[in-house]
Write a protein that holds these residues in place. Structure first.
Motif, short mmCIF file in Angstrom:
data_model
loop_
_atom_site.label_atom_id
_atom_site.label_comp_id
_atom_site.label_asym_id
_atom_site.label_seq_id
_atom_site.Cartn_x
_atom_site.Cartn_y
_atom_site.Cartn_z
N ARG A 140 -20.50 -53.34 -30.34
CA ARG A 140 -19.59 -53.11 -31.47
C ARG A 140 -20.34 -53.16 -32.80
O ARG A 140 -20.08 -52.37 -33.70
N VAL A 141 -21.29 -54.08 -32.92
CA VAL A 141 -22.08 -54.17 -34.15
C VAL A 141 -22.82 -52.86 -34.40
O VAL A 141 -22.74 -52.29 -35.49
N PHE A 142 -23.49 -52.34 -33.38
CA PHE A 142 -24.26 -51.12 -33.59
C PHE A 142 -23.36 -49.88 -33.69
O PHE A 142 -23.70 -48.93 -34.40
N ARG A 143 -22.20 -49.91 -33.04
CA ARG A 143 -21.25 -48.81 -33.22
C ARG A 143 -20.71 -48.78 -34.64
O ARG A 143 -20.28 -47.75 -35.13
N SER A 144 -20.74 -49.91 -35.33
CA SER A 144 -20.28 -49.93 -36.72
C SER A 144 -21.36 -49.45 -37.68
O SER A 144 -21.06 -49.05 -38.81
N SER B 137 -30.32 -57.94 -25.20
CA SER B 137 -29.82 -58.87 -26.22
C SER B 137 -29.71 -60.26 -25.61
O SER B 137 -29.59 -60.42 -24.40
N TRP B 138 -29.78 -61.24 -26.49
CA TRP B 138 -29.69 -62.64 -26.10
C TRP B 138 -28.78 -63.34 -27.08
O TRP B 138 -28.69 -62.96 -28.24
N GLN B 139 -28.13 -64.39 -26.61
CA GLN B 139 -27.36 -65.25 -27.49
C GLN B 139 -27.77 -66.69 -27.26
O GLN B 139 -27.86 -67.14 -26.12
N VAL B 140 -28.03 -67.39 -28.37
CA VAL B 140 -28.33 -68.81 -28.34
C VAL B 140 -27.40 -69.46 -29.35
O VAL B 140 -27.55 -69.26 -30.56
N ASP C 189 -20.26 -56.37 -25.16
CA ASP C 189 -19.35 -55.49 -25.89
C ASP C 189 -19.40 -55.79 -27.39
O ASP C 189 -19.38 -54.87 -28.21
N ALA C 190 -19.50 -57.06 -27.75
CA ALA C 190 -19.57 -57.43 -29.16
C ALA C 190 -20.87 -56.95 -29.79
O ALA C 190 -20.89 -56.50 -30.93
#
Length: 120
Positions: free
Chosen positions: A8-12, A66-69, A4-5
């Motif tokens: 949110r970045v791309f929706r902005s 997407s990935w998060q590290v 979701d976050a």
């Protein structure tokens, strides 16, 4: 950072409101877009986005994965750009950003070949 976050970045970014994206940035954030000169500070990034938006008619991101590290997020997207002549051009992009403990983005990098967007 949840999916979701990331969304949110791309929706902005997609609605063409650089101030909305600016609300996600730390005051001292940095940004590098492709091979352009780095931008330093929220105000400079918002101004740079405003300038970029003036060269296109619109854009829409589709998140592929997407990935998060730790504090770093990597997002692969397919982006459809509306050119000023009304035609659409697509490009694959990778965005990488780092978030601080307060959730604000401190560094944002975009890797994309915009040649199809500006082709004659």
């Amino acid at each position: 950072m949840s999916d979701d976050a990331v969304r949110r970045v791309f929706r902005s970014v997609d609605p063409f409101d650089p101030d909305e994206f600016g609300r996600l940035l730390a005051e001292d954030a940095t940004m590098v877009f492709g091979n352009a000169e780095p931008l330093a500070g929220r105000e400079a990034i918002v101004a740079g986005l405003r300038e970029f938006y003036s060269t296109i008619g619109g854009l829409q991101h589709r998140i592929v994965r997407s990935w998060q590290v730790d504090a770093d997020v990597i997002a692969e997207t397919e982006v459809t750009y509306r050119r000023l002549d009304g035609k659409d051009a697509s490009a694959v992009a990778v965005s990488i950003w780092r978030t601080r403990d307060d959730g604000l983005i401190s560094d944002y990098r975009i890797f994309v070949d915009l040649a199809p967007v500006y082709a004659v």
